[in-house]
Design an enzyme around this catalytic site. Sequence first.
Site, PDB file in Angstrom:
ATOM      1  N   ASP A   5      -2.482   5.204  12.798  1.00  0.00           N
ATOM      2  CA  ASP A   5      -2.764   6.037  11.630  1.00  0.00           C
ATOM      3  C   ASP A   5      -4.247   5.987  11.280  1.00  0.00           C
ATOM      4  OD1 ASP A   5       0.027   6.440  11.431  1.00  0.00           O
ATOM      5  OD2 ASP A   5       0.211   4.561  10.322  1.00  0.00           O
ATOM      6  N   ASP A  43      -5.175   1.171  16.955  1.00  0.00           N
ATOM      7  CA  ASP A  43      -4.368   1.501  15.786  1.00  0.00           C
ATOM      8  C   ASP A  43      -3.924   2.960  15.877  1.00  0.00           C
ATOM      9  OD1 ASP A  43      -3.245   1.257  13.174  1.00  0.00           O
ATOM     10  OD2 ASP A  43      -5.077   2.077  12.303  1.00  0.00           O
ATOM     11  N   ASP A  48      -9.174   1.532  11.788  1.00  0.00           N
ATOM     12  CA  ASP A  48      -9.943   2.084  10.680  1.00  0.00           C
ATOM     13  C   ASP A  48      -9.925   1.202   9.438  1.00  0.00           C
ATOM     14  OD1 ASP A  48      -7.182   2.768  10.451  1.00  0.00           O
ATOM     15  OD2 ASP A  48      -7.680   4.294   8.963  1.00  0.00           O
TER      16      ASP A  48
END
Length: 194
Positions: free
Chosen positions: A15, A13, A144
Amino acid sequence: MNLTGTPPLVLVDMDGVQADLTAAFWAEFERRYPHGPTRADADTSRFWLDTQLDAEWTEAVHAVTTTPGFFATLDPLDGAVEAMNAMLDEGWDVRICTAPLLTNPTCASDKIAWADRVLGDGWGRRVVIAKDKTLVRGDILIDDKPVVDGDWTPTWRHVVFDAPYNQGAPSPFRLTGWAGWRETLTPLLGRAAA
Protein backbone atom coordinates in the site's frame (compact mmCIF):
# COMPACT_ATOMS: atom_id res chain seq x y z
CA MET A 1 24.31 -12.38 -5.05
CA ASN A 2 24.79 -10.87 -1.62
CA LEU A 3 27.60 -11.78 0.74
CA THR A 4 26.06 -15.14 1.62
CA GLY A 5 26.04 -16.21 -2.04
CA THR A 6 22.26 -16.18 -2.30
CA PRO A 7 20.27 -13.79 -4.49
CA PRO A 8 19.48 -10.47 -2.82
CA LEU A 9 16.21 -10.55 -0.92
CA VAL A 10 14.20 -7.43 -1.66
CA LEU A 11 11.06 -6.82 0.40
CA VAL A 12 8.52 -4.41 -1.08
CA ASP A 13 5.58 -2.94 0.80
CA MET A 14 2.24 -2.94 -1.00
CA ASP A 15 0.00 0.00 0.00
CA GLY A 16 1.45 3.32 -1.12
CA VAL A 17 4.43 1.62 -2.78
CA GLN A 18 2.93 -0.73 -5.37
CA ALA A 19 -0.80 -0.18 -4.86
CA ASP A 20 -2.42 3.26 -4.95
CA LEU A 21 -4.22 3.13 -1.61
CA THR A 22 -4.69 6.90 -1.46
CA ALA A 23 -6.51 7.19 -4.80
CA ALA A 24 -8.77 4.22 -4.05
CA PHE A 25 -9.57 5.50 -0.58
CA TRP A 26 -10.49 8.99 -1.76
CA ALA A 27 -12.57 7.76 -4.68
CA GLU A 28 -14.64 5.61 -2.32
CA PHE A 29 -14.74 8.16 0.52
CA GLU A 30 -15.96 10.95 -1.76
CA ARG A 31 -18.55 8.60 -3.30
CA ARG A 32 -19.92 7.63 0.13
CA TYR A 33 -19.66 11.08 1.70
CA PRO A 34 -20.31 13.59 -1.12
CA HIS A 35 -20.78 16.45 1.35
CA GLY A 36 -17.75 15.54 3.45
CA PRO A 37 -14.14 16.59 3.14
CA THR A 38 -12.26 15.97 -0.09
CA ARG A 39 -8.73 14.81 -0.83
CA ALA A 40 -7.68 18.49 -0.94
CA ASP A 41 -8.72 18.80 2.73
CA ALA A 42 -6.41 16.00 3.92
CA ASP A 43 -3.30 16.72 5.97
CA THR A 44 -0.93 14.68 3.80
CA SER A 45 1.96 15.26 6.20
CA ARG A 46 0.41 12.48 8.33
CA PHE A 47 0.98 8.81 7.47
CA TRP A 48 -2.29 7.23 8.66
CA LEU A 49 -5.39 8.01 6.59
CA ASP A 50 -7.54 8.22 9.72
CA THR A 51 -5.35 11.04 11.08
CA GLN A 52 -5.39 13.12 7.90
CA LEU A 53 -8.89 14.48 8.58
CA ASP A 54 -10.56 15.93 11.65
CA ALA A 55 -11.44 13.37 14.31
CA GLU A 56 -15.17 13.60 13.48
CA TRP A 57 -14.37 11.72 10.22
CA THR A 58 -12.40 8.85 11.79
CA GLU A 59 -15.33 6.43 11.73
CA ALA A 60 -16.07 7.29 8.10
CA VAL A 61 -12.44 6.62 7.16
CA HIS A 62 -12.64 3.25 8.94
CA ALA A 63 -15.93 2.46 7.18
CA VAL A 64 -14.09 2.69 3.85
CA THR A 65 -10.88 0.90 4.78
CA THR A 66 -12.60 -1.95 6.62
CA THR A 67 -14.95 -2.79 3.74
CA PRO A 68 -14.39 -6.42 2.71
CA GLY A 69 -12.75 -6.55 -0.71
CA PHE A 70 -11.41 -2.98 -0.57
CA PHE A 71 -7.72 -3.93 -0.75
CA ALA A 72 -8.26 -6.19 -3.76
CA THR A 73 -9.50 -3.25 -5.86
CA LEU A 74 -6.47 -0.95 -5.70
CA ASP A 75 -4.79 0.16 -8.91
CA PRO A 76 -1.02 -0.19 -9.24
CA LEU A 77 1.22 2.85 -9.02
CA ASP A 78 2.95 3.88 -12.23
CA GLY A 79 5.86 1.59 -13.04
CA ALA A 80 5.32 -0.76 -10.09
CA VAL A 81 4.32 -3.83 -12.11
CA GLU A 82 7.20 -3.44 -14.52
CA ALA A 83 9.73 -2.83 -11.72
CA MET A 84 8.62 -5.81 -9.64
CA ASN A 85 8.88 -8.18 -12.59
CA ALA A 86 12.18 -6.64 -13.76
CA MET A 87 13.70 -7.21 -10.31
CA LEU A 88 12.78 -10.89 -10.62
CA ASP A 89 14.36 -10.92 -14.09
CA GLU A 90 17.55 -9.54 -12.47
CA GLY A 91 17.66 -12.73 -10.41
CA TRP A 92 16.63 -11.06 -7.17
CA ASP A 93 14.36 -12.78 -4.66
CA VAL A 94 11.51 -10.26 -4.45
CA ARG A 95 8.80 -10.56 -1.81
CA ILE A 96 5.84 -8.37 -1.07
CA CYS A 97 6.04 -7.54 2.63
CA THR A 98 2.80 -5.96 3.75
CA ALA A 99 1.02 -5.38 7.02
CA PRO A 100 -2.64 -6.37 7.30
CA LEU A 101 -5.34 -4.00 8.46
CA LEU A 102 -6.60 -6.23 11.24
CA THR A 103 -10.02 -4.54 11.35
CA ASN A 104 -10.71 -5.50 7.73
CA PRO A 105 -11.78 -9.17 7.67
CA THR A 106 -10.54 -9.80 4.10
CA CYS A 107 -7.47 -7.57 4.01
CA ALA A 108 -4.88 -10.38 3.99
CA SER A 109 -6.66 -12.46 1.35
CA ASP A 110 -7.39 -9.30 -0.69
CA LYS A 111 -3.68 -8.48 -0.78
CA ILE A 112 -2.77 -11.96 -2.00
CA ALA A 113 -5.48 -11.77 -4.66
CA TRP A 114 -4.25 -8.30 -5.68
CA ALA A 115 -0.71 -9.61 -6.19
CA ASP A 116 -1.87 -12.37 -8.53
CA ARG A 117 -4.33 -10.14 -10.40
CA VAL A 118 -2.07 -7.12 -10.87
CA LEU A 119 1.51 -8.44 -10.86
CA GLY A 120 0.75 -11.80 -12.44
CA ASP A 121 -0.12 -15.33 -11.52
CA GLY A 122 2.28 -16.69 -8.92
CA TRP A 123 2.93 -13.41 -7.13
CA GLY A 124 0.43 -14.34 -4.43
CA ARG A 125 2.92 -16.96 -3.24
CA ARG A 126 5.49 -14.19 -2.83
CA VAL A 127 3.37 -12.24 -0.32
CA VAL A 128 4.55 -12.08 3.29
CA ILE A 129 1.91 -10.63 5.59
CA ALA A 130 3.41 -9.38 8.83
CA LYS A 131 2.23 -6.80 11.31
CA ASP A 132 5.85 -6.47 12.49
CA LYS A 133 8.15 -6.25 9.46
CA THR A 134 11.28 -6.34 11.63
CA LEU A 135 10.65 -10.08 12.00
CA VAL A 136 11.05 -10.59 8.24
CA ARG A 137 14.58 -11.16 6.94
CA GLY A 138 15.80 -9.33 3.86
CA ASP A 139 18.50 -7.11 2.41
CA ILE A 140 16.26 -4.14 1.59
CA LEU A 141 12.73 -3.12 2.59
CA ILE A 142 11.07 -0.57 0.29
CA ASP A 143 8.33 1.05 2.36
CA ASP A 144 6.54 4.39 2.46
CA LYS A 145 6.18 4.36 6.24
CA PRO A 146 8.56 6.99 7.63
CA VAL A 147 9.90 4.69 10.36
CA VAL A 148 9.41 0.91 10.24
CA ASP A 149 9.97 -0.36 13.74
CA GLY A 150 9.08 -3.43 15.75
CA ASP A 151 10.33 -5.98 18.23
CA TRP A 152 13.60 -6.86 16.47
CA THR A 153 16.54 -5.07 14.92
CA PRO A 154 15.84 -5.49 11.20
CA THR A 155 18.25 -7.31 8.89
CA TRP A 156 17.18 -5.05 5.99
CA ARG A 157 17.96 -1.46 5.12
CA HIS A 158 14.90 0.74 4.82
CA VAL A 159 14.51 2.43 1.43
CA VAL A 160 11.81 5.06 1.83
CA PHE A 161 9.33 5.18 -1.05
CA ASP A 162 8.68 8.90 -1.46
CA ALA A 163 5.40 10.37 -0.20
CA PRO A 164 4.36 13.71 1.34
CA TYR A 165 4.15 12.18 4.84
CA ASN A 166 7.68 10.74 4.92
CA GLN A 167 9.82 13.73 4.01
CA GLY A 168 11.43 13.71 7.48
CA ALA A 169 12.15 9.97 7.48
CA PRO A 170 15.54 9.17 9.04
CA SER A 171 16.60 6.60 6.42
CA PRO A 172 19.27 7.98 4.04
CA PHE A 173 17.91 5.82 1.21
CA ARG A 174 14.96 7.07 -0.85
CA LEU A 175 13.18 5.90 -3.97
CA THR A 176 11.31 8.81 -5.59
CA GLY A 177 9.35 6.59 -7.96
CA TRP A 178 9.68 3.31 -9.81
CA ALA A 179 11.48 4.81 -12.82
CA GLY A 180 14.77 5.04 -10.89
CA TRP A 181 14.68 1.76 -8.99
CA ARG A 182 17.86 0.33 -10.57
CA GLU A 183 19.96 3.39 -9.81
CA THR A 184 18.79 3.43 -6.19
CA LEU A 185 18.72 -0.26 -5.32
CA THR A 186 21.62 -1.89 -7.14
CA PRO A 187 24.35 0.06 -5.28
CA LEU A 188 22.73 -0.90 -1.96
CA LEU A 189 23.02 -4.55 -2.98
CA GLY A 190 26.69 -4.20 -3.90
CA ARG A 191 26.08 -4.11 -7.64
CA ALA A 192 26.56 -1.56 -10.38
CA ALA A 193 23.43 -0.17 -11.98
CA ALA A 194 22.76 -1.58 -15.45
